[in-house]
Motif scaffolding. Structure first.
Motif, mmCIF file in Angstrom:
data_model
loop_
_atom_site.group_PDB
_atom_site.id
_atom_site.type_symbol
_atom_site.label_atom_id
_atom_site.label_comp_id
_atom_site.label_asym_id
_atom_site.label_seq_id
_atom_site.Cartn_x
_atom_site.Cartn_y
_atom_site.Cartn_z
ATOM 1 N N ILE A 385 0.847 -1.200 0.000
ATOM 2 C CA ILE A 385 0.000 0.000 0.000
ATOM 3 C C ILE A 385 0.884 1.253 0.000
ATOM 4 C CG2 ILE A 385 -1.628 1.336 1.416
ATOM 5 C CD1 ILE A 385 -2.904 -1.352 2.229
ATOM 6 N N SER A 386 1.983 1.208 0.774
ATOM 7 C CA SER A 386 2.884 2.369 0.822
ATOM 8 C C SER A 386 3.415 2.680 -0.575
ATOM 9 C CB SER A 386 4.062 2.104 1.755
ATOM 10 O OG SER A 386 3.587 1.907 3.061
ATOM 11 N N ARG A 387 3.784 1.611 -1.314
ATOM 12 C CA ARG A 387 4.317 1.844 -2.659
ATOM 13 C C ARG A 387 3.243 2.471 -3.553
ATOM 14 N NH1 ARG A 387 6.751 -2.897 -6.226
ATOM 15 N NH2 ARG A 387 4.597 -3.572 -6.090
ATOM 16 N N SER A 388 2.001 1.963 -3.461
ATOM 17 C CA SER A 388 0.917 2.534 -4.271
ATOM 18 C C SER A 388 0.750 4.016 -3.963
ATOM 19 C CB SER A 388 -0.402 1.840 -3.971
ATOM 20 O OG SER A 388 -0.294 0.488 -4.254
ATOM 21 N N ILE A 389 0.786 4.360 -2.663
ATOM 22 C CA ILE A 389 0.583 5.754 -2.261
ATOM 23 C C ILE A 389 1.710 6.625 -2.820
ATOM 24 C CG2 ILE A 389 0.618 7.330 -0.279
ATOM 25 C CD1 ILE A 389 -0.810 5.134 1.346
ATOM 26 N N VAL A 390 2.956 6.182 -2.633
ATOM 27 C CA VAL A 390 4.103 6.994 -3.088
ATOM 28 C C VAL A 390 4.050 7.158 -4.609
ATOM 29 C CG1 VAL A 390 6.618 7.043 -3.272
ATOM 30 C CG2 VAL A 390 5.557 6.390 -1.114
ATOM 31 N N GLU A 391 3.749 6.084 -5.320
ATOM 32 C CA GLU A 391 3.718 6.172 -6.781
ATOM 33 C C GLU A 391 2.572 7.053 -7.266
ATOM 34 O OE1 GLU A 391 3.932 2.149 -8.219
ATOM 35 O OE2 GLU A 391 6.089 2.005 -7.748
ATOM 36 N N ALA A 392 1.434 7.021 -6.536
ATOM 37 C CA ALA A 392 0.314 7.899 -6.909
ATOM 38 C C ALA A 392 0.695 9.368 -6.750
ATOM 39 C CB ALA A 392 -0.904 7.585 -6.050
ATOM 40 N N HIS A 393 1.711 9.643 -5.935
ATOM 41 C CA HIS A 393 2.201 11.011 -5.751
ATOM 42 C C HIS A 393 3.325 11.332 -6.731
ATOM 43 C CE1 HIS A 393 0.144 10.807 -1.816
ATOM 44 N NE2 HIS A 393 0.141 12.127 -1.878
ATOM 45 N N GLY A 394 3.647 10.397 -7.612
ATOM 46 C CA GLY A 394 4.710 10.626 -8.584
ATOM 47 C C GLY A 394 6.096 10.343 -8.023
ATOM 48 N N GLY A 395 6.176 9.697 -6.875
ATOM 49 C CA GLY A 395 7.483 9.415 -6.274
ATOM 50 C C GLY A 395 7.840 7.945 -6.365
ATOM 51 N N CYS A 396 8.911 7.552 -5.703
ATOM 52 C CA CYS A 396 9.256 6.131 -5.667
ATOM 53 C C CYS A 396 9.762 5.737 -4.281
ATOM 54 C CB CYS A 396 10.252 5.772 -6.759
ATOM 55 S SG CYS A 396 11.656 6.840 -6.813
ATOM 56 N N ILE A 397 9.709 4.428 -4.022
ATOM 57 C CA ILE A 397 10.077 3.924 -2.698
ATOM 58 C C ILE A 397 11.030 2.741 -2.872
ATOM 59 C CG2 ILE A 397 8.068 2.363 -2.581
ATOM 60 C CD1 ILE A 397 7.909 3.042 0.438
ATOM 61 N N GLY A 398 11.973 2.591 -1.961
ATOM 62 C CA GLY A 398 12.917 1.474 -2.071
ATOM 63 C C GLY A 398 13.541 1.182 -0.723
ATOM 64 N N VAL A 399 14.354 0.131 -0.691
ATOM 65 C CA VAL A 399 15.014 -0.239 0.562
ATOM 66 C C VAL A 399 16.470 -0.615 0.295
ATOM 67 C CG1 VAL A 399 14.146 -2.622 0.364
ATOM 68 C CG2 VAL A 399 14.929 -1.787 2.572
ATOM 69 N N ASP A 400 17.336 -0.227 1.235
ATOM 70 C CA ASP A 400 18.752 -0.633 1.217
ATOM 71 C C ASP A 400 18.975 -1.405 2.492
ATOM 72 O OD1 ASP A 400 19.729 0.505 -1.005
ATOM 73 O OD2 ASP A 400 20.314 2.397 -0.036
ATOM 74 N N HIS A 421 0.901 21.327 -11.254
ATOM 75 C CA HIS A 421 -0.123 21.158 -12.278
ATOM 76 C C HIS A 421 -1.055 19.996 -11.968
ATOM 77 C CE1 HIS A 421 2.919 18.245 -13.488
ATOM 78 N NE2 HIS A 421 1.952 17.614 -14.116
ATOM 79 N N ARG A 422 -0.622 19.144 -11.050
ATOM 80 C CA ARG A 422 -1.441 17.969 -10.763
ATOM 81 C C ARG A 422 -2.578 18.280 -9.802
ATOM 82 N NH1 ARG A 422 2.378 12.840 -10.413
ATOM 83 N NH2 ARG A 422 0.428 12.015 -9.691
ATOM 84 N N VAL A 423 -2.469 19.418 -9.075
ATOM 85 C CA VAL A 423 -3.499 19.720 -8.084
ATOM 86 C C VAL A 423 -4.839 19.896 -8.786
ATOM 87 C CG1 VAL A 423 -4.177 21.273 -6.217
ATOM 88 C CG2 VAL A 423 -1.782 20.918 -6.747
ATOM 89 N N GLY A 424 -5.848 19.372 -8.192
ATOM 90 C CA GLY A 424 -7.178 19.584 -8.758
ATOM 91 C C GLY A 424 -7.576 18.483 -9.727
ATOM 92 N N HIS A 425 -6.575 17.724 -10.218
ATOM 93 C CA HIS A 425 -6.914 16.596 -11.081
ATOM 94 C C HIS A 425 -7.310 15.406 -10.227
ATOM 95 C CE1 HIS A 425 -5.430 18.322 -14.876
ATOM 96 N NE2 HIS A 425 -4.685 19.028 -14.051
ATOM 97 N N ARG A 426 -8.028 14.520 -10.814
ATOM 98 C CA ARG A 426 -8.399 13.301 -10.089
ATOM 99 C C ARG A 426 -7.174 12.422 -9.905
ATOM 100 N NH1 ARG A 426 -13.603 10.593 -10.088
ATOM 101 N NH2 ARG A 426 -12.333 8.735 -10.201
ATOM 102 N N HIS A 427 -7.024 11.917 -8.725
ATOM 103 C CA HIS A 427 -5.916 11.004 -8.484
ATOM 104 C C HIS A 427 -6.426 9.787 -7.792
ATOM 105 C CE1 HIS A 427 -2.383 13.212 -9.627
ATOM 106 N NE2 HIS A 427 -3.132 14.262 -9.385
ATOM 107 N N GLY A 428 -5.992 8.656 -8.214
ATOM 108 C CA GLY A 428 -6.411 7.444 -7.536
ATOM 109 C C GLY A 428 -5.224 6.548 -7.297
ATOM 110 N N LEU A 429 -5.388 5.647 -6.351
ATOM 111 C CA LEU A 429 -4.342 4.669 -6.101
ATOM 112 C C LEU A 429 -4.531 3.504 -7.073
ATOM 113 C CD1 LEU A 429 -4.466 4.680 -2.242
ATOM 114 C CD2 LEU A 429 -3.145 6.102 -3.785
#
Ligand code: ADP
Length: 431
Positions: A385-400, A421-429
């Motif tokens: 779920i954390s990865r879905s959330i981060v990716e929905a924000h345009g970011g990425c997640i990883g582990v070392d 520019h993304r504010v106000g657009h629909r965003h979903g996970l």
């Protein structure tokens, strides 16, 4: 002869004149001396009046301090207790003033509160009046929570020579707060588990019907084929039904995805440091209960990002919770979690570093997969779920991680300017 008499007369007149002048001078000097003595006496009695008033004031102040029901103490810049009233002695469970006066207050301040305490003392000696809360371990070893209001005391020249503190015991309030917070965390955990449990049950139920039908039709076909009695016409109908049921199952899965996708992100400008602070505040109790220390290393002047604050908090919370779990399960001797923020490569980066067992190379490959868990009561959805959330924000997640020497989970959120520019657009996970 006459000349001599005149001389004598003149001399007598001169001597008499001198004597008279001396006498007048003496009278004037005495009068001045008298005046000066009177002035000194006046000043002395004035001085005595002032001293008496000062003594009276001091006695009154001392009486107030002595009878004050709250702890009042004077403290030096290095933490030495200079004076403390009876209420203060009772608060720290001292049997006699000598148990605490002349000793450093840091003997009583709990280890995790010392840094905060020191920084407030420093501020007071720089001229500020401050209020702060800290944990104290009494001379009899009992843990109490305190709230202090402290102000600088200055001498006649304006120099600060001591800190005057009024401290009250807030243990009851703290315990009630901790209880409420723990209750809330437990409620959230149960709610999360039951929502997931309900979804899983509903999904299993919905999928069970088409899957059972598919199995039954397939068995029928096999039976007929084995018996050698089946014509192509006979097989077409059950095979069509198998196709229909498979589509029905697909429909169920599509519905679930639709349901999840409907959770839109509530985007806004977000201060990640602020989220980290409030999360740390919440997670602190959990950490302490598992003998872990949570440290914040927040980058100053961190730019804001466009994000859903609740979702970001959920991600950080998941990572911190996992770190506590990993260190507790592995009985790690050193249990430290560092929650760090930084600005890097056009993004705000958040790192959760622990001193737990770390991850083996094979586990690193799988930790973000749904349902991957090594915990007896784990669900294996937190990181997915954390990865879905981060990716929905345009970011990425990883582990070392190197197995045996802790793990560093890291995610990035692109900077607000790039994401605006993304504010106000629909965003979903799970897009
Ligand atoms: P869950 O917590 O339910 O197991 P997660 O998706 O949050 O689900 O975590 C998946 C697995 O990743 C955990 O069971 C654990 O094996 C591993 N893991 C996560 N965080 C850490 C960590 N900080 N150190 C070691 N292993 C970890």
């Amino acid at each position: 002869m006459f000349g001599d008499s005149a001389m004598w007369l003149l001399a007598a007149v001169v001597v008499c004149g001198a004597l008279a002048a001396t006498a007048i001078g003496l009278v004037v000097a005495r009068a001045r001396l008298h005046e000066a003595e009177q002035r000194v006496r006046d000043q002395e009695s004035q001085q005595e009046g002032i001293s008496a008033r000062l003594r009276e004031n001091e006695n009154r102040l001392r009486a107030i301090i002595e009878s004050e029901p709250e702890c009042m103490k004077l403290q030096a810049a290095n933490g030495t207790v200079l004076e403390i009233n009876p209420a203060g002695l009772a608060l720290v469970e001292a049997d006699a003033p000598g148990d605490i006066i002349g000793k450093p207050i840091y003997l009583l301040v709990a280890p995790e509160s010392r840094d905060v305490y020191r920084s407030h003392v420093r501020r007071v000696f720089e001229g500020e009046s401050v209020a702060y809360e800290f944990r104290l371990v009494t001379l009899k070893g009992r843990s109490r929570w305190m709230q202090t209001h402290a102000a600088p005391l200055r001498d006649a020249g304006g120099a600060i020579y001591a800190l005057l503190a009024i401290t009250r015991d807030i243990t009851e309030r703290k315990l009630a707060e901790e209880h409420a917070r723990r209750h809330q965390i437990e409620l959230a955990r149960v709610a999360r588990l039951s929502t997931m449990g309900e979804m899983a049950t509903a999904l299993a139920h919905e999928l069970n019907q088409p899957l059972s039908a598919i199995a039954a039709f397939a068995r029928g076909c096999t039976r007929r084929l084995r018996a050698g009695t089946a014509t192509l016409q006979d097989l077409r109908e059950p095979l069509d039904s198998i196709g229909e049921q498979a589509e029905r199952a697909g429909e169920v899965i599509r519905h679930v995805r639709e349901f999840v996708r409907r959770r839109e992100l509530a985007l806004g400008r977000v201060d990640v440091n602020q989220i980290a602070r409030s999360l740390a505040h919440l997670a602190e109790i959990d950490a302490r209960q598992h003998e872990a220390v949570l440290r914040l290393e927040l980058a100053p002047h961190l730019p804001s990002v466009v994000a859903d604050p609740i979702m970001v908090e959920q991600v950080i919370g998941n990572l911190v919770r996992n770190a506590i779990d990993a260190m507790t399960e592995a009985c790690s001797p050193r249990r430290e979690i560092t929650l760090r923020t930084a600005q890097r490569n056009g993004a705000v980066e958040v790192e959760v570093v622990d001193t737990g067992p770390g991850l083996a190379a094979a586990a690193i490959e799988q930790v973000f997969d749904p349902f991957f868990t090594t915990k007896a009561d784990g669900v294996g959805m937190g990181l997915s779920i954390s990865r879905s959330i981060v990716e929905a924000h345009g970011g990425c997640i990883g582990v070392d991680s190197v197995a045996g020497s802790g793990a560093t989970f890291r995610f990035s959120l692109p900077l607000a300017a790039q994401e605006a520019h993304r504010v106000g657009h629909r965003h979903g996970l799970h897009r």
